[in-house]
Every structure is written in structure tokens, then in C-alpha cells.
Design a protein around this motif. Structure first.
Motif, PDB file in Angstrom:
ATOM      1  N   ASP A 140     -55.334  14.742 -19.047  1.00  0.00           N
ATOM      2  CA  ASP A 140     -56.256  13.748 -18.500  1.00  0.00           C
ATOM      3  C   ASP A 140     -55.901  13.329 -17.073  1.00  0.00           C
ATOM      4  O   ASP A 140     -54.773  12.930 -16.788  1.00  0.00           O
ATOM      5  CB  ASP A 140     -56.237  12.518 -19.411  1.00  0.00           C
ATOM      6  CG  ASP A 140     -57.494  11.684 -19.291  1.00  0.00           C
ATOM      7  OD1 ASP A 140     -57.943  11.444 -18.163  1.00  0.00           O
ATOM      8  OD2 ASP A 140     -58.018  11.268 -20.343  1.00  0.00           O
ATOM      9  N   SER A 160     -61.202  12.391 -15.563  1.00  0.00           N
ATOM     10  CA  SER A 160     -61.464  12.066 -16.964  1.00  0.00           C
ATOM     11  C   SER A 160     -62.961  12.202 -17.258  1.00  0.00           C
ATOM     12  O   SER A 160     -63.569  13.208 -16.887  1.00  0.00           O
ATOM     13  CB  SER A 160     -60.917  10.664 -17.273  1.00  0.00           C
ATOM     14  OG  SER A 160     -60.762  10.474 -18.656  1.00  0.00           O
ATOM     15  N   THR A 214     -60.226  15.681 -19.205  1.00  0.00           N
ATOM     16  CA  THR A 214     -60.571  14.729 -20.274  1.00  0.00           C
ATOM     17  C   THR A 214     -59.622  14.796 -21.465  1.00  0.00           C
ATOM     18  O   THR A 214     -59.883  14.159 -22.494  1.00  0.00           O
ATOM     19  CB  THR A 214     -62.011  14.990 -20.758  1.00  0.00           C
ATOM     20  OG1 THR A 214     -62.145  16.358 -21.165  1.00  0.00           O
ATOM     21  CG2 THR A 214     -63.033  14.701 -19.675  1.00  0.00           C
TER      22      THR A 214
END
Length: 310
Positions: free
Chosen positions: A172, A49, A154
């Protein structure tokens, strides 16, 4: 004379592990300033992330100057740089069932600042953790386009579109492994230095907004997941958890406090990193250890955060 455990085990293959946490990623930038100043260096980096973004940057510039530039980037970040929600995207989300946020802001941020293009070009081997949205399994990216790997790691489900990669759809890394401890061990790490972002432990009411709530939920997941993985860790693996901040004020969707997070994390890590070593210092300012003598085979596990004063 007290011995610094970080200095006495330099021959062990060391991994820096970067957890997720939205804007609380600024905490990791502060931690790196102190760790780098003390000469603590990894042999590999594993990030998930927002930790993938921080870890990937540091893998390309693992110096005090690199840590200072990363901190400067975090100090200057605004929410719209990462989460550019506009009227157009809201209309698309409501009427076409599109994704809420474009990757354009984060792509521009990475392209403008990352000192290399492909993961295998980093100065320190870096492994980016993503999640296959079809089956929920972790997919580790260690080569290929760095920006695509970071965007995938992310991509908060529902907010960002999954990133296509070799027939898979990646999102993610927090979904499958937000603090990728076991992945670092699988890659050969014998010594772990874990950089958590913490969570907003001073909240008395939920954060406002869908994205803010999703990010807050992820940071809570980090806390539980990290403790669970450490409980199951092979006793032969050495680990150190850099102290997170507590109280940690704000929301992982709030970028107005990033400079404050950097400064506080630097000071906190410095105060837990004297000659005796920050692990020996027991992270006394911010962390406590749980006593587990009744459970055979378990070492004391660092908690994420001491209960905050009311």
C-alpha cells in the motif's frame, strides 16, 4: 470581477493528487464530477492506495463521461467486490498464516473497467505510489502493467499479499506517501489540486473488525500526513484542496454509503466552485484554514475537517 485562480494559472503544470481511504474513495468520484464539469484538467495524475485506482481510471478517461462512469462504478460497488473474505481465506489465515484477502476481487474490478492495460498508455501521465515493504521507501510506477501497479498500491499489509515487482515486494502506497504531494512536485508539478477522501470524524467508538480498524487508521494517517507535507511545501507551489466531507459517516470498510458519498461530494465541490474559484471560496462549507502568521514562511494550511457537530 473576481478571478478564478484555477483559470489564471492554466500555464502551470498541474497535478491531480488522489489520496487513499478505502470506500471513502467514492468521495473522489463525486469531486471529479464537479471539477470536470468546471473544465479543471490536470497535466499529470499521482495516486496512492484507493486514490491510485481512481487516478488511474481518470487518467484513461479524463472527460465528463469518464467521471460519470467512475461514479457509476462506485455506486454499484459492494464490499465483497473488493474485500472477498470467505471461510476458506479465514481458515488459511488462521492455520497457514496466509494473507486474509485475495487480490482476485480487485483484479477483476480493474480488468473489467480500466480503459487501458499499461500505465504509459493512459491519456494523461499517471504515477502510482507503492511502498517497498522491506525498507518502507516509496516506489513510483509510471509504466508497465496498470493492474499490477494498482494492486500493489492498494495492498493493505496483513490483509493482502505484497505484489512482487522487479525483485521488490510492493504494498500500500499509504505506508510511505498516502497523499503524495512531494512526489507530484518531484515529477514537475507547479500547481496541485488535492483530492482527499477525509476520515470518519463523526465516530465516537472504534469501527468493528480488523480490516475496518486498519483502514480507519490509514485515513487518520492521511489527515496528519497531508497537513505535514503542505506545511513544508515550497511557497512557489500553488495548491488547492478540494473540500472533504464532514461529517463523513460510516467506515472506509463500509461500501453501503458509496452513492451517498458521491452525491454529497459532488454537491460540496460544486458549492465551493463558483466563478470566484473554489480556492477563493475558502471551501467554506467543509474546511477552515488555520492562521499561522507567527510562523515565518508558512502559508495558511487547510485542515481536513471542521469539528463535527455532536
Amino acid at each position: 470581477m473576481p478571478t478564478d485562480p484555477l483559470a489564471t494559472s492554466q500555464l502551470k503544470k498541474t497535478a491531480f493528487i488522489f489520496a487513499g481511504g478505502g470506500s471513502f474513495g467514492a468521495v473522489q468520484a463525486g469531486m471529479l464530477l464537479a471539477l470536470t464539469a468546471h473544465g479543471v484538467q490536470p497535466d499529470m495524475i499521482v495516486g496512492s492506495s484507493v486514490g491510485a485506482m481512481n487516478g488511474a481510471y481518470y487518467a484513461g478517461a479524463p472527460t465528463i463521461e469518464g467521471a460519470q462512469k467512475l461514479a457509476a462504478i462506485w455506486r454499484s460497488l459492494r464490499r465483497e467486490d473488493v474485500f472477498p473474505v470467505s471461510l476458506r481465506t479465514l481458515v488459511s489465515f488462521l492455520w497457514r498464516r496466509d494473507f486474509l484477502i485475495s487480490h482476485d476481487g480487485l483484479r477483476r474490478l480493474v480488468d473489467d473497467n480500466l480503459p487501458y492495460r499499461n500505465l504509459e498508455e493512459a491519456r494523461i501521465p499517471v504515477h502510482i505510489v507503492t511502498t517497498n515493504v522491506i525498507d518502507g521507501e516509496s516506489v513510483i510506477l509510471s509504466e508497465g502493467a496498470a493492474v499490477e501497479a494498482i494492486l500493489a498500491s492498494t495492498s493493505i499489509p496483513g490483509a493482502f499479499a505484497p505484489v512482487p515487482h522487479k525483485g521488490l515486494f510492493l504494498a500500500d502506497g499509504a505506508i510511505s506517501s498516502n497523499t503524495p504531494i512531494n512526489i507530484a512536485v518531484e515529477k514537475g508539478a507547479e500547481r496541485l489540486v488535492i483530492l482527499p477522501t477525509g476520515y470518519a470524524c463523526s465516530h465516537t467508538v472504534p469501527p468493528i473488525g480488523a480490516v475496518a480498524n486498519a483502514l480507519h487508521a490509514i485515513t487518520l494517517l492521511i489527515a496528519r500526513q497531508m497537513t505535514d507535507e503542505l506545511e513544508q511545501l515550497d511557497p512557489a507551489i500553488e495548491y488547492f484542496v478540494v473540500p472533504p466531507l464532514c461529517p463523513l459517516v460510516g467506515s472506509p470498510y463500509d461500501f453501503s454509503r458509496t452513492a451517498e458519498h458521491v452525491d454529497r461530494a459532488t454537491e460540496s465541490t460544486e458549492n465551493g466552485s463558483p466563478e470566484e474559484g473554489f480556492a477563493e471560496a475558502e471551501f467554506r462549507r467543509n474546511c477552515i484554514r488555520t492562521a499561522t502568521p507567527e510562523v515565518s514562511g508558512l502559508r495558511a494550511i487547510p485542515r481536513i475537517c471542521r469539528p463535527c457537530p455532536k
